[in-house]
Design an enzyme around this catalytic site. Structure first.
Site, PDB file in Angstrom:
ATOM      1  N   ARG A   7       9.998   1.779   2.295  1.00  0.00           N
ATOM      2  CA  ARG A   7       9.543   0.393   2.338  1.00  0.00           C
ATOM      3  C   ARG A   7       8.584   0.252   3.513  1.00  0.00           C
ATOM      4  O   ARG A   7       8.786   0.891   4.569  1.00  0.00           O
ATOM      5  CB  ARG A   7      10.717  -0.567   2.558  1.00  0.00           C
TER       6      ARG A   7
ATOM      7  N   ASP B  31       2.822   4.936   0.465  1.00  0.00           N
ATOM      8  CA  ASP B  31       2.935   4.286  -0.850  1.00  0.00           C
ATOM      9  C   ASP B  31       3.370   2.831  -0.692  1.00  0.00           C
ATOM     10  O   ASP B  31       3.316   2.073  -1.653  1.00  0.00           O
ATOM     11  CB  ASP B  31       3.955   5.046  -1.715  1.00  0.00           C
TER      12      ASP B  31
ATOM     13  N   GLY C 210       6.029   4.717  -6.569  1.00  0.00           N
ATOM     14  CA  GLY C 210       7.121   5.707  -6.590  1.00  0.00           C
ATOM     15  C   GLY C 210       7.772   5.846  -7.961  1.00  0.00           C
ATOM     16  O   GLY C 210       8.021   6.954  -8.437  1.00  0.00           O
TER      17      GLY C 210
ATOM     18  N   GLU D  35       2.721  -6.154   1.286  1.00  0.00           N
ATOM     19  CA  GLU D  35       2.113  -5.825  -0.023  1.00  0.00           C
ATOM     20  C   GLU D  35       1.807  -7.094  -0.823  1.00  0.00           C
ATOM     21  O   GLU D  35       2.583  -8.042  -0.739  1.00  0.00           O
ATOM     22  CB  GLU D  35       3.086  -4.945  -0.826  1.00  0.00           C
TER      23      GLU D  35
ATOM     24  N   ILE E  48       7.570   6.703   1.458  1.00  0.00           N
ATOM     25  CA  ILE E  48       7.845   6.303   0.073  1.00  0.00           C
ATOM     26  C   ILE E  48       9.058   5.368   0.042  1.00  0.00           C
ATOM     27  O   ILE E  48       9.705   5.213  -0.986  1.00  0.00           O
ATOM     28  CB  ILE E  48       8.070   7.525  -0.854  1.00  0.00           C
TER      29      ILE E  48
ATOM     30  N   HIS F  41       2.270   1.490  -4.116  1.00  0.00           N
ATOM     31  CA  HIS F  41       3.713   1.370  -4.412  1.00  0.00           C
ATOM     32  C   HIS F  41       4.017   1.862  -5.835  1.00  0.00           C
ATOM     33  O   HIS F  41       4.444   1.093  -6.700  1.00  0.00           O
ATOM     34  CB  HIS F  41       4.173  -0.087  -4.217  1.00  0.00           C
TER      35      HIS F  41
HETATM   36  C1  GLV Z   1      10.787   0.400  -5.828  1.00  0.00           C
HETATM   37  O1  GLV Z   1      10.283   0.378  -4.766  1.00  0.00           O
HETATM   38  C2  GLV Z   1      12.199   0.320  -6.014  1.00  0.00           C
HETATM   39  O2  GLV Z   1      12.932  -0.013  -5.064  1.00  0.00           O
HETATM   40  O3  GLV Z   1      12.643   0.562  -7.136  1.00  0.00           O
END
Ligand code: GLV
Length: 316
Positions: free
Chosen positions: A230, A254, A279, A259, A228, A277
């Site tokens: 990068r 995620d 989160g 991406e 979760i 992605h």
């Molecule tokens: C999302 O991935 C963030 O960094 O807020």
């Protein structure tokens, strides 16, 4: 008099750009037929830039001579060249803290979904297999060891939740933190002790490809990977090989290296759970993140201290 213009590289969070529309001209770049030309034509009026995850590198900063602030709409800022911004005295901001709970919730969701075979179960029923055959057993969280890579705000929130599920927590990171969990300064050694490895560290050069074939080998055949953080933290090609050769038991992801492109090879693996992605992707959290972007931009353009500055110290 020239209108102060905000360059938006990506659509904002709920309410974000609408709130700024009142006082500024917004250049919504994704709506422009020729983005480069649009930047050129508006360059001297652009005083602020906002982006969710689209990259902001030195060449873009150089094209905007009056840029005062890059207001990131995420907690992560690996897509923004902080050094280049600092060299040009451009302020950079992010949206910390407000997404901690939702992101940690997703970590637990992915762990349960993967280990309890939720997606496989759904596909099993939809394929009409329940009347014909049995469904394989999953695995409990209770009693398992969770290794957290990056014990920051999100890592701590994940640990707190995993504790409630009866998991043992250990962690790896650049330094020992004031938390009641055993610390490892060697990632492979920690992976060897874990049933689940969860990534919650920042992206960027410092963590690039931290998870490679060697670490996955130490996690082993019964181990699960949850990402979760990068996509750059994982050497994706190594993960694909490890999954297809059953070097690890499974992965729930995620985030990805490139991406929104996800390798087709993942799609045929039933030991993999994929989310796009998400989160922080709840209405409540994204609304708060949008409000923070607005506050940071307004503060900067009104000559006040920004609430959420990011400097090189945050990286080093
Ligand atoms: C999302 O991935 C963030 O960094 O807020």
């Amino acid at each position: 008099m020239a209108t102060k213009t905000i360059l938006a590289l990506t659509p904002g969070h709920p309410g974000q750009l609408e709130a700024l529309d009142k006082d500024y001209t917004i250049l919504r770049l994704w709506k422009e037929r020729d983005a480069e030309q649009a930047i050129k034509e508006n360059a001297s009026n652009i005083v602020a830039l906002t982006t969710y995850l689209a990259p902001v590198r030195a060449n873009l900063m150089d094209a905007l001579p009056n840029l005062e602030i890059i207001a990131g709409g995420a907690v992560g800022f690996d897509h923004i060249d902080i050094q280049a911004a600092q060299d040009r005295q451009i302020i950079v901001t992010n949206t910390p803290d407000v997404l901690t709970d939702d992101t940690a919730d997703l970590g637990i969701t992915l762990m349960l979904t993967l280990m309890r075979r939720v997606v496989e179960g759904d596909a099993f029923i939809r394929a009409g297999l329940w009347t014909k055959t049995g469904f394989p057993l999953g695995h409990s969280l209770r009693g398992k060891t969770l290794g957290i890579v990056g014990m920051g705000a999100i890592g701590s929130a994940l640990a707190e939740r995993a504790n409630a599920f009866g998991m043992h927590i250990v962690y790896y990171g650049p330094r020992k933190k004031d938390v009641p969990y055993p610390y490892f300064d060697d990632l492979a050694s920690m992976a060897a002790k874990c049933d689940v490895l969860a990534l919650t560290c920042p992206g960027g050069q410092g963590t690039k490809h931290l998870i490679d074939y060697n670490v996955l080998g130490h996690l082993g055949q019964k181990g699960y990977l949850i990402n979760i953080a990068r996509g750059s933290v994982v050497k994706q090609d190594d993960l694909l090989v490890a999954l297809s050769n059953k070097i690890i038991a499974g992965a729930a992801l995620d985030v990805y290296e490139n991406e929104p492109n996800v390798p087709d090879a993942f799609f045929v693996m039933d030991n993999v759970v994929l989310t796009p992605h998400i989160g922080s992707a709840t209405y409540e959290t994204r609304t708060r993140m949008g409000a923070m972007v607005v506050e940071n931009i307004r503060a900067c353009l009104n000559g006040k201290a920004v609430p959420n500055p990011v400097t090189l110290e945050h990286i080093n």
